[in-house]
Design a protein around this motif. Structure first.
Motif, PDB file in Angstrom:
ATOM      1  N   LEU A   1       0.681  -1.554  -0.044  1.00 24.55           N
ATOM      2  CA  LEU A   1      -0.197  -0.116  -0.010  1.00 24.55           C
ATOM      3  C   LEU A   1       1.139   1.385   0.056  1.00 24.55           C
ATOM      4  N   ALA A   2       1.942   1.061   0.462  1.00 28.00           N
ATOM      5  CA  ALA A   2       2.858   2.350   0.772  1.00 28.00           C
ATOM      6  C   ALA A   2       3.198   2.568  -0.531  1.00 28.00           C
TER       7      ALA A   2
ATOM      8  N   THR B   1       1.159   4.307  -3.395  1.00 28.56           N
ATOM      9  CA  THR B   1       0.970   5.906  -2.646  1.00 28.56           C
ATOM     10  C   THR B   1       2.309   6.456  -3.512  1.00 28.56           C
ATOM     11  N   LEU B   2       3.488   5.951  -3.180  1.00 28.77           N
ATOM     12  CA  LEU B   2       4.778   6.583  -4.062  1.00 28.77           C
ATOM     13  C   LEU B   2       4.753   6.853  -5.100  1.00 28.77           C
ATOM     14  N   SER B   3       4.313   5.425  -6.325  1.00 26.87           N
ATOM     15  CA  SER B   3       4.316   5.416  -7.186  1.00 26.87           C
ATOM     16  C   SER B   3       3.377   6.702  -7.924  1.00 26.87           C
ATOM     17  N   GLY B   4       2.216   7.414  -7.354  1.00 28.63           N
ATOM     18  CA  GLY B   4       1.964   8.430  -7.640  1.00 28.63           C
ATOM     19  C   GLY B   4       2.623   9.521  -7.780  1.00 28.63           C
TER      20      GLY B   4
END
Length: 261
Positions: free
Chosen positions: A172-173, A176-179
């Motif tokens: 999940l983290a 989120t970072l990939s955005g």
């Protein structure tokens, strides 16, 4: 040459492992899940990716639970056990061999329906190797957690937190970072972050080897393709390193004077 103490630990654990409820549930889920995956996939479609997903969620959970249970099952007898010529290293390695052997035997049987479906043996070999990798990583992690926690409830809660954190919160983290644009500018760093997590490393290695699905990193580059091409070798290195580290932690936690929670 195998020591007498090591043989004794293995024989003792083999006798108790057959009555381990976690192992019994693991066998039912994995073998039942394998039959369900094969039965629900089209005859022309490969069942290998479905098996990979099954392995990724079931083996880590029960590997870590069985490991915790094995580390703590005779905790009250430790003073008596270690009054004999038995080292902590031999004790932990004997338990890991028994755990990994039992879990590997179950996952091997679970692959039988897939063997009947596939036309070549390569997917089965890939799945078996990745399953063994997961078995070693998570059963050794369970042994380390069990040795670090003196109470069974704490050990099980810690094991579930590690399992959930690795398979859910970590991804999940990462998602989120990939955005973020900064992450897209450094796709190799993002893929490297995934490869540090054993569950994600095995997933990526399986996706690349089985070729059932494609994987795209944010802002993919040539270096990312090269990294992914080496994922099977990385999984092997990660498995050996992680297992040795977990065994060392378990051994040190069992030694007199270690502060266990």
């Amino acid at each position: 040459m195998v020591s007498t103490a090591f043989k004794a630990v293995v024989r003792r654990d083999v006798a108790t492992m057959l009555h381990n409820r976690y192992l019994q549930v693991f066998a039912l889920l994995l073998m039942g899940g394998s039959a369900a995956v094969v039965a629900t996939t089209d005859a022309s479609a490969p069942a290998s990716f479905g098996m990979l997903l099954l392995f990724l969620y079931v083996i880590p959970l029960f590997g870590i639970l069985v490991g915790v249970h094995a580390a703590q099952e005779e905790m009250e007898e430790h003073d008596l056990l270690f009054s004999h010529p038995l080292s902590y290293d031999v004790f932990v390695r004997g338990k890991l061999l028994t755990l990994a052997g039992a879990l590997t035997a179950v996952l091997t049987l679970a692959l039988l329906p897939v063997i009947l479906r596939v036309t070549t043996g390569r997917p089965v070999v890939v799945l078996w190797a990745l399953g063994v990798s997961l078995t070693l990583i998570w059963s050794s992690t369970g042994l380390a957690i069990g040795a670090l926690t003196s109470r069974r409830t704490r050990g099980l809660v810690a094991a579930l937190c590690v399992w959930f954190g690795s398979l859910v919160l970590y991804d999940l983290a990462a998602f989120t970072l990939s955005g973020f644009e900064a992450v897209r500018a450094w796709p190799a760093a993002w893929v490297g972050l995934l490869l540090l997590n054993p569950a994600d490393a095995v997933r990526l290695a399986g996706m690349m080897a089985l070729q059932d699905v494609s994987f795209t990193a944010p802002g993919s580059s040539e270096i990312v393709a090269q990294m992914l091409a080496w994922t099977p070798a990385w999984v092997a290195v990660l498995t050996v390193t992680w297992t040795i580290g977990a065994i060392w932690i378990a051994q040190k936690a069992l030694e007199p004077g270690a502060a266990n929670g």
